[in-house]
Scaffold this active site. Sequence first.
Site, short mmCIF file in Angstrom:
data_model
loop_
_atom_site.label_atom_id
_atom_site.label_comp_id
_atom_site.label_asym_id
_atom_site.label_seq_id
_atom_site.Cartn_x
_atom_site.Cartn_y
_atom_site.Cartn_z
N GLU A 111 1.03 -1.27 -0.07
CA GLU A 111 -0.26 0.49 0.33
C GLU A 111 0.83 1.36 -0.22
O GLU A 111 2.36 1.53 0.66
CB GLU A 111 -0.98 0.48 1.74
CG GLU A 111 -1.62 -1.46 1.29
CD GLU A 111 -2.92 -0.82 2.94
OE1 GLU A 111 -1.52 -2.56 3.50
OE2 GLU A 111 -2.59 0.03 2.96
N LYS A 113 2.18 4.68 1.03
CA LYS A 113 2.65 5.10 2.70
C LYS A 113 2.59 6.94 2.25
O LYS A 113 2.98 7.25 1.58
CB LYS A 113 3.92 6.04 2.93
CG LYS A 113 4.27 5.86 4.33
CD LYS A 113 5.98 5.56 4.51
CE LYS A 113 5.92 5.66 6.39
NZ LYS A 113 5.44 7.34 6.07
N ASP A 115 1.43 10.79 3.37
CA ASP A 115 1.78 11.39 4.35
C ASP A 115 1.43 12.72 5.32
O ASP A 115 0.91 13.85 4.28
CB ASP A 115 3.27 12.05 3.70
CG ASP A 115 4.65 12.84 5.09
OD1 ASP A 115 5.04 13.74 4.16
OD2 ASP A 115 4.42 12.01 6.13
N TYR A 222 -7.13 1.93 6.48
CA TYR A 222 -6.03 0.94 6.07
C TYR A 222 -6.11 0.18 7.00
O TYR A 222 -5.58 -0.90 6.38
CB TYR A 222 -5.03 1.41 5.52
CG TYR A 222 -3.82 2.55 5.79
CD1 TYR A 222 -3.88 3.51 5.94
CD2 TYR A 222 -3.49 2.48 7.10
CE1 TYR A 222 -3.29 4.43 6.26
CE2 TYR A 222 -2.27 2.56 7.83
CZ TYR A 222 -2.91 4.09 7.50
OH TYR A 222 -1.73 5.03 7.87
N LYS A 309 11.11 3.81 2.29
CA LYS A 309 10.84 4.48 2.01
C LYS A 309 11.32 5.01 0.36
O LYS A 309 12.66 5.36 0.16
CB LYS A 309 11.47 5.32 2.36
CG LYS A 309 11.32 5.66 4.30
CD LYS A 309 9.85 5.95 4.81
CE LYS A 309 10.18 7.19 4.42
NZ LYS A 309 10.23 7.97 5.67
N CYS A 403 26.98 45.47 0.46
CA CYS A 403 26.50 44.95 -1.11
C CYS A 403 27.44 44.48 -1.73
O CYS A 403 27.62 45.42 -1.98
CB CYS A 403 24.94 46.47 -1.44
SG CYS A 403 24.03 46.21 -3.18
N CYS A 406 26.73 47.73 -4.95
CA CYS A 406 26.60 49.78 -4.17
C CYS A 406 27.51 49.09 -3.41
O CYS A 406 27.66 50.14 -3.29
CB CYS A 406 25.40 49.42 -4.92
SG CYS A 406 24.57 49.95 -3.05
N CYS A 421 20.19 45.67 1.79
CA CYS A 421 20.78 46.86 0.94
C CYS A 421 19.95 47.90 1.00
O CYS A 421 18.68 47.97 0.37
CB CYS A 421 21.11 46.59 -0.52
SG CYS A 421 21.53 48.03 -0.86
N CYS A 427 21.18 51.86 -6.12
CA CYS A 427 21.38 49.77 -6.35
C CYS A 427 21.24 49.42 -7.71
O CYS A 427 19.63 49.37 -7.99
CB CYS A 427 21.34 48.69 -4.53
SG CYS A 427 22.27 47.42 -5.10
#
Length: 665
Positions: A111, A113, A115, A222, A309, A403, A406, A421, A427
């Site tokens: 089946e 899985k 989550d 299930y 998994k 920055c 600039c 910045c 800039c």
Amino acid sequence: MQIKEQIEALRQELREHNHNYYVLDNPTISDYEFDIKLKELQALEAQYPEFYDASSPTLRVGGAVTKNFETVVHNERMYSLDNSYSKEDLEDWEKRMQRILGGTQVEFVCELKYDGASISITYEEGKLVRAVTRGDGFQGDDVTTNVKTIKSVPLQLKGDYPSKFDIRGEIVLPFEGFAQMNAERVENGEDPYMNPRNTASGSLKLQDSAAVAQRPLDCLLYSIVGQDTGIASQWQMLEKAREWGFKVPEVAKLCRSTDEVMAFVNQWDSQRHDLPYETDGVVVKVNSIQHQEELGFTSKSPRWAMAYKFKAEQVSTLLNEITYQVGRTGSITPVANLEPVLLAGTTVKRASLHNADQIAKFDIREGDTVFVEKGGEIIPKIVGVDFTKRPKDSKPTEYITHCPECHEELVRTEGDAKHYCVNYYGCPPQITGRIQHFISRKAMDIEGLGSETVELLYKEGLIENYADLYTLTKEQVLPLERMAEKSAENLVKGVADSVKIPFERVLFALGIRFVGETVAKKLARAYKNIDALMEASVESLVSVDEIGERIANSVVEFFSNEANREIIDRLKAYGLQFSLSEEQLENQTDKLKGLTIVVSGVFETVSRDELKKIIEANGGKVGSSISSKTAYLVAGDKMGPSKRTKAESLNVPIVTEGEFLSMVQ
């Protein structure tokens, strides 16, 4: 027919329709017919309270408030599963079981899985009596009231069910419903939820069950535990659970070897993205209940079940350099520049490092060999460092202080993960970023002009802000790289045509921080023109529906800057729309001011979208879900029964399309 029999017959009929709709996805009557029958049952139950039944379909809307969730001991312990990641793991597991079973060959049931949030639901004489979260496996929280609101969970079973048993499964939030919830949150200026699993789990602990009822939760079941169930195998268990009315996933397979198990695993590892729910693997169980009982449990897990998994695809590669990007708002994003590597079908060269905290958390350094995954199967992310390959001369990463474009000193405010910045007007990436936002499809939608061309125009000194776009000539742009005469003409024409874009989109295009499409529409309707908005105070702005102090302060700050005012004056002179049109003003009233109205169903005279526009044009707010704050529910054909039930339970007036249009004429 006696009243009691009439009520019971209605309940049974509605349960059947509910099962067809939410479990089988195969409705046999219209929503309208369902609503009529539900209303009839509600009236009878109100008139004859002595026939109250906790499993009545009328109780699905919730409304009960749970202040404290009682801790309940599970009738049977909820174990966790051992994990496997290879066929060899499964084969070793099979050999261990065969030794215990004396060499007996076993069958497996595979089946998916899912989550979600694990749940155990107790039924007595076919009625749901309790729902408990997994907790620590021994005891969990009683969330019965909230679980009863989930439409796919039967309140009353049918068929040859045992007198008492527990059924286990997962409360999940389908991707579609999760996306809708997040769209509504973003629309309301709230942060989106992180993932469906955590949102589903959090939903179970909401205190108001009416709020849970509004969430599109689903329940996949299930596993049945209990005495004298009469069930001989896991496969029979799935079939019986379906017969009794439970929503049991159809994706399952009876396998007679680990080869068949792996075929199922490989199939769904590639097809899981087509499913409506989150999945992270396959659960493999021994089919025979007798064999399960013989195999028993370890201190943590059943010996007869294993979770295989799915592996998040992960690769390792060299991190050559960490660079930094500047967004249009000045936010700094560190970027890992990687040795190119193939990941999930694409070549990955870069990955976001998000912020300084993430770099520190993983101790990520230039020269490291890093592990890369596709975050959410889309965006590459670094999930760790291979410290065994770290160079001896490696030095910790020092996050930049200025920055990269600039060289202005960066600022990081308390509680903010990002550095910024603050050189807003000097800039380069911030300047070009604002222009690129201005020309985007949802803003000014300027044809013939793209992001790369904006960069080129700025680099060549032809533009310094978005007002400069309206002074461009064909002769200026024609010499640009890859610019032919026709494309130059299209660019200039696209800019000229954009002056017809309506006020609310122009307002959005200005790029005021926190002013998205929806906020721009609200401000445009509230103030009618840019001059009134420019003079608005913080106090005035926060009086507008859904405008908070953060937005109000940002708007006031933007218009208090002289450079921004000069740009707007220029844009006015170029003919941009800075007020609502005559038609918009004519159709706008305050008839619905302060009212939240929900629209649901199919309409004849006007479309649902047109109804929403009428609500907003008359000062109202379009609600996405019904609450105590809802003023009206405008009901069309094929409206879902849950909305009508919710409205009636909260005494929200339900009006037809015609009645609503008469209200606003």
